[in-house]
Design an enzyme around this catalytic site. Sequence first.
Site, PDB file in Angstrom:
ATOM      1  N   SER A  45       0.869  -1.169   0.000  1.00  0.00           N
ATOM      2  CA  SER A  45       0.000   0.000   0.000  1.00  0.00           C
ATOM      3  C   SER A  45       0.904   1.217   0.000  1.00  0.00           C
ATOM      4  O   SER A  45       1.757   1.365   0.883  1.00  0.00           O
ATOM      5  CB  SER A  45      -0.913  -0.012   1.227  1.00  0.00           C
ATOM      6  OG  SER A  45      -1.907   0.975   1.091  1.00  0.00           O
ATOM      7  N   GLU A  46       0.726   2.095  -0.990  1.00  0.00           N
ATOM      8  CA  GLU A  46       1.751   3.113  -1.231  1.00  0.00           C
ATOM      9  C   GLU A  46       1.820   4.189  -0.143  1.00  0.00           C
ATOM     10  O   GLU A  46       2.728   5.027  -0.164  1.00  0.00           O
ATOM     11  CB  GLU A  46       1.589   3.740  -2.623  1.00  0.00           C
ATOM     12  CG  GLU A  46       0.347   4.579  -2.830  1.00  0.00           C
ATOM     13  CD  GLU A  46      -0.789   3.786  -3.443  1.00  0.00           C
ATOM     14  OE1 GLU A  46      -0.831   2.561  -3.255  1.00  0.00           O
ATOM     15  OE2 GLU A  46      -1.659   4.411  -4.097  1.00  0.00           O
ATOM     16  N   ASN A  47       0.874   4.185   0.788  1.00  0.00           N
ATOM     17  CA  ASN A  47       1.007   5.113   1.912  1.00  0.00           C
ATOM     18  C   ASN A  47       1.981   4.618   2.983  1.00  0.00           C
ATOM     19  O   ASN A  47       2.168   5.295   3.994  1.00  0.00           O
ATOM     20  CB  ASN A  47      -0.364   5.412   2.538  1.00  0.00           C
ATOM     21  CG  ASN A  47      -1.082   4.172   3.009  1.00  0.00           C
ATOM     22  OD1 ASN A  47      -1.074   3.153   2.310  1.00  0.00           O
ATOM     23  ND2 ASN A  47      -1.693   4.219   4.163  1.00  0.00           N
ATOM     24  N   GLY A  48       2.588   3.421   2.728  1.00  0.00           N
ATOM     25  CA  GLY A  48       3.676   3.037   3.617  1.00  0.00           C
ATOM     26  C   GLY A  48       3.564   1.694   4.293  1.00  0.00           C
ATOM     27  O   GLY A  48       3.955   1.553   5.451  1.00  0.00           O
ATOM     28  N   SER A  87       8.426   4.245   0.049  1.00  0.00           N
ATOM     29  CA  SER A  87       7.339   3.541  -0.638  1.00  0.00           C
ATOM     30  C   SER A  87       7.409   3.777  -2.143  1.00  0.00           C
ATOM     31  O   SER A  87       7.360   2.834  -2.933  1.00  0.00           O
ATOM     32  CB  SER A  87       5.993   4.028  -0.087  1.00  0.00           C
ATOM     33  OG  SER A  87       4.952   3.286  -0.672  1.00  0.00           O
TER      34      SER A  87
END
Lengths: 217, 217, 233, 233
Positions: A45-48, A87
């Site tokens: 998940s690209e938010n981390g 990320s």
Amino acid sequence: MLDKNGIAKRISRELRDGYYVNLGIGIPTLVANYIPDGMNVVLQSENGLLGMGPFPFEGEEDPDLINAGKQTITTVPGSVFFDSAMSFGMIRAKKVDLTILGAMEVSDQGDIANWKIPGKMVKGMGGAMDLVASAKNIIVAMQHVNKAGESKLLPACTLPLTGVRCVKRIVTELAVVDVTEAGFKLLERAPGISVDQIKNATAGRLVIEGDIPEMVL
Amino acid sequence: MLDKNGIAKRISRELRDGYYVNLGIGIPTLVANYIPDGMNVVLQSENGLLGMGPFPFEGEEDPDLINAGKQTITTVPGSVFFDSAMSFGMIRAKKVDLTILGAMEVSDQGDIANWKIPGKMVKGMGGAMDLVASAKNIIVAMQHVNKAGESKLLPACTLPLTGVRCVKRIVTELAVVDVTEAGFKLLERAPGISVDQIKNATAGRLVIEGDIPEMVL
Amino acid sequence: MINKVVASADAAIAGIEDGMTLMVGGFGLCGIPENSIAALVRKGVKNLTCISNNAGVDDFGLGLLLQNRQIKKMVSSYVGENAEFERQMLSGELEVELIPQGTLATRCLASGYGMPAIFTPAGVGTEVAGGKEVRNFNGTDYLMEYAFDSHFAIVKAWKGDTSGNLVFRATSRNFNPLMAMAGKITIAEVEELVEPGQLDPDGIHTPGIFVHRIFQGSAYEKRIEQRTVRKRN
Amino acid sequence: MINKVVASADAAIAGIEDGMTLMVGGFGLCGIPENSIAALVRKGVKNLTCISNNAGVDDFGLGLLLQNRQIKKMVSSYVGENAEFERQMLSGELEVELIPQGTLATRCLASGYGMPAIFTPAGVGTEVAGGKEVRNFNGTDYLMEYAFDSHFAIVKAWKGDTSGNLVFRATSRNFNPLMAMAGKITIAEVEELVEPGQLDPDGIHTPGIFVHRIFQGSAYEKRIEQRTVRKRN
């Protein structure tokens, strides 16, 4: 004709053991429900977060633990948190094996438009431009035609682009097509859908070679 | 004439409460022994530590805990470890208030040479080029003259440069000088040293204005 | 160790004046500096440029500053779910610059690491590339994007010590450590403020050298934007 | 989670062939992959290019590969304290490229983050700038330096889990997490190998996505280069 879950199910067949996968909002999110038993796939998940788990049980939501769609989620054993630079660093360095995302339009050169409709409120591209610019393999999950019955698989995108020459494969309610030098190459028909129906729904160049098998779901 | 400890002691007067400081190998390392009581100064070691403490007691050496000179060291409460990219990131972003390092030669424009002598085995620049290129304040601790009696404060460096126009202040066994547009500006004399002695030992342009006070140590 | 503690959110935001540029940490409403935003509303500074991945919701997060007409320009990657934002943008009251999320993150990193510019393929061939230098490396086109320049960065951490060392929790980390590094002056609010030595030196995400002011916040609301749950079987 | 465990150091270095480029973590002898280096000596691969901050000492670390004439070229920031290194370099057997330490670290970061090049002021106006593009941003000159391209990265961590997540200890972190991100194939040796879930997800320095092979090393010698101590009063 496939419903959204059918599209997600067909896309799940593109997963391979050991893949790190980024799932976009919408139909791509549903792909997580169809990961074959015993297959090890790690969701980014690209938010981390690497190692996204299912939604939490009611009452166990953690406001510090969300996915890129801002939904409350959980982790799995071996999960790891990191900042947004790392990320997108791992995305840019092509460490993510497969990116699955939605689209408003795709061109037969692999261009994608999915972030902006002129005249409408623009919400922003979020991480989509980074994902499409860097992914080593991009599969688009989308409807073949819009609500007005017009094809979304076009000779050229009419909407502002998210990325150029990046889409590799498209799964729609009607078909699976690859983006090739010669245009969209028809690989599979949805159950009960004819080649002619797909032809009629595709405005971009469509390459049809030999018998086109029906999807196995 | 100051000995090495005298030079370090004089440099310690440049420290200010709240400073983050990077100390090079040699005389600069000695400065840590003269941090005034009650003054909070945090030592950065470019191999990945903020909050360097004194050498360990015998038997308490930790091979995983060294400084940039590869010496065993300790931490202080509030210390933090990080990787080399972040370490040089904070150096490059000028978060380190003061860098103190040695030199073979300094020019009266502030160029510094301290890493290579042609014809001799070259060991490498380590972090010196990064430090001098980015430090917001650089003080050089060095001998005014070499073993042959030749000045190391020159009109132009003869050795390969480490950095250009970066040195702000120099403390030697004879004097404290600042690097200005007009050349080396004499600020202080070492105890018992005359202005003439400093003049004779300085090959670069030397600016002498008014009475030059003796150092207070 | 150097003591960076200030008494309150109001003390922490001292020096933030009309027209300044602020970086504000958080992703959606996750990991936002709630106490500092409240203090900015109380202070009433105007014409702010805010660099933040999102713009909050109507009545929370940066939405509170928008409601109060304190923001002149937003620099974000995604600004959905905010009716007041939409109204101000369509009426021309609010300027908006949309930036790919990875570019936003990496421009923060560049500031924090003293790198004036970075190269990214994100946005090549799109309107985001407009006016930007395109450069080809090994057959791939990249845009050159500049480091951010901001007056203040305001971040929210889980724990911090009095010397400014910060630890973040779960996905509330997001842009916070990057903006903490990038601020000329960095303000950190934390849920729990501890003494130096109480945080594991191997586990600190933001070294205190990047943080100028720190305080323990209170009454964190931590609102959830999309409460999604599953049923127990 | 994906299992990255290999049985031994010898299994871990499979595929490393003559003439390849390797990144090797560590600063001096601190945090070096002792078991993997020993395996490389056993394997006897030759003509290696090693990107590593230092070159070990005569009889330890990368010095063991030098002794065995396995290294063609060193890319380092500092190579002192190694007589065999000096002999090979002066005789022309060994090629050496010296790079400022921050540039070395940031070129690793660039690889790991998919950035083809970075800008740094280090080396401007010196012989390091020779042949490089100089670019001025806001009145300061910077050199453009390229991301590293290497076949393998070999790193040493304190703890790791079977999915490749790594935690480093104290200053043995140094270049290890950067090189771990930068390797096309990354090999990690750890002092303690644990199951997924046993490491704090907030405290992992290198996410497993960057690591391809992991094994628990043994008999770590952890030699100290400069044993400096103080007397008890």
